[in-house]
Design a protein around this motif. Structure first.
Motif, PDB file in Angstrom:
ATOM      1  N   ASP A  23       0.817  -1.218   0.000  1.00 59.67           N
ATOM      2  CA  ASP A  23       0.000   0.000   0.000  1.00 59.67           C
ATOM      3  C   ASP A  23       0.850   1.267   0.000  1.00 59.67           C
ATOM      4  O   ASP A  23       2.011   1.254   0.401  1.00 59.67           O
ATOM      5  N   MET A  25       0.678   5.684   0.837  1.00 62.01           N
ATOM      6  CA  MET A  25      -0.031   6.883   1.275  1.00 62.01           C
ATOM      7  C   MET A  25       0.464   8.007   0.373  1.00 62.01           C
ATOM      8  O   MET A  25       1.672   8.251   0.270  1.00 62.01           O
ATOM      9  N   SER A  39      -5.023   7.169   0.420  1.00 61.30           N
ATOM     10  CA  SER A  39      -4.359   5.863   0.457  1.00 61.30           C
ATOM     11  C   SER A  39      -4.658   5.113  -0.832  1.00 61.30           C
ATOM     12  O   SER A  39      -5.738   5.257  -1.418  1.00 61.30           O
TER      13      SER A  39
END
Ligand SMILES: [Zn+2]
Length: 250
Positions: A23, A25, A39
Motif C-alpha cells: 500500500d 499513502m 491511500s
C-alpha cells in the motif's frame, strides 16, 4: 461499483510513502481540492492497476472515495509521468523542493486550479527545458507568493509610495526609496535589471512569466531577494532546499 459520492479530480502526486505490504499513502496536489492525502491499496504491486498513476510526480486523473481521515484511491489514469525528472539528480532536486514547498503552504480544499496549472508548467520545464532552472524556481516562488497574497511590492516604495526605488527589503515586503531605507535600516540595493525582471514576473500571465533570460549576476541577485521573501513569509526549513543548494554548490 459506482458509489454516489465518488470524486473525480486531477492532480500531481507530490509525496508518496510506502505503508504496509503493497500500500501507499499519497499526498496529491489536486486541481480543485487543494492538497489532500489519499491511500492507494496495493498500488506498489507489480502490474497493479494503480501503479502507473500513483508514481511520484505522476499527473493523473483520480477517482477518490472520502474516507474517515484520508481519501481512498479507487482508480487513476496517468496523464503525464514527468518520468525524465527521475533520471537527472539536479532536475529531481528542483522538482522535489517545489513539491515540498507547495505541499507545505497549500491546504486541503483551497481553490488551486490556477496554481496547479503553473505548477505543471514549472514541472514541464524542470523535466525538459535546457535553460537555467534556477530562473524557473524563482518565477514559481514569486508566483506562489502572489497566489498566497504575499507578493512583494515592486512598483513603489512599500513604506511611503515614492516611485524612486533603488532598494529591496524582504523584511519590509518590497522596494524602498533611499529615505525609507535609511529610516528603517532594512534592505539592500537592487539593480534596475533585477527589479524589471521581478516586475515582469508579477505582471505577466502565468504562461508567459518564464519567458526571459538573466545574466548570472542578476539571477543571483533575484534568487537572493526571492529566497529572502520565501523565508520571511513561509517560516520553515525545507530539507529539500538545503539538498538542492548542496547540489548547486551554494
Ligand atoms: Zn519611501
Amino acid at each position: 461499483m459506482v458509489c454516489m459520492d465518488v470524486i473525480k479530480t486531477s492532480g500531481v502526486v507530490i509525496r508518496r510513502t510506502k505503508v504496509k505490504d503493497n500500500d501507499l499513502m499519497l499526498t496529491i496536489f489536486t486541481k480543485d481540492m487543494g492538497v489532500i492525502r489519499a491511500s492507494a491499496r496495493g498500488a506498489r504491486g507489480f502490474k497493479n492497476k494503480l501503479s502507473a498513476g500513483t508514481a511520484l510526480f505522476a499527473y493523473s486523473e483520480f477517482l477518490l472515495y472520502p474516507g474517515k481521515e484520508v481519501y481512498k484511491v479507487n482508480g487513476c489514469e496517468l496523464l503525464e509521468s514527468f518520468y525524465s525528472l527521475t533520471s537527472n539528480i539536479e532536475r529531481l532536486a528542483f522538482a522535489t523542493y517545489i513539491a515540498d514547498l507547495t505541499g507545505y503552504v497549500i491546504q486541503e480544499e483551497a481553490e488551486t486550479e490556477r496554481l496547479l496549472s503553473l505548477f505543471l508548467n514549472t514541472f514541464y520545464l524542470f523535466a525538459h527545458w535546457g535553460g537555467e532552472l534556477r530562473t524557473v524556481k524563482c518565477v514559481y516562488e514569486l508566483k506562489l507568493l502572489e497566489f498566497l497574497g504575499f507578493a512583494p511590492c515592486v512598483t513603489e516604495c512599500v513604506a511611503c509610495g515614492n516611485e524612486e526605488t533603488a532598494f529591496f527589503s524582504p523584511a519590509e515586503g518590497g522596494t524602498l526609496c533611499a529615505d525609507c531605507r535609511q529610516e528603517l535600516s532594512s534592505g539592500r540595493e537592487i539593480s534596475e535589471s533585477c527589479l524589471s525582471a521581478m516586475r515582469y514576473v508579477l505582471s505577466s500571465e502565468d504562461k508567459k512569466a518564464f519567458a526571459f533570460r538573466l545574466s548570472e549576476v542578476v539571477l543571483e541577485e533575484m534568487e537572493s531577494f526571492v529566497s529572502g521573501m520565501i523565508s520571511e513569509c513561509i517560516d520553515h526549513d525545507f530539507y529539500s532546499l538545503t539538498y538542492l543548494n548542496t547540489i548547486l554548490g551554494k
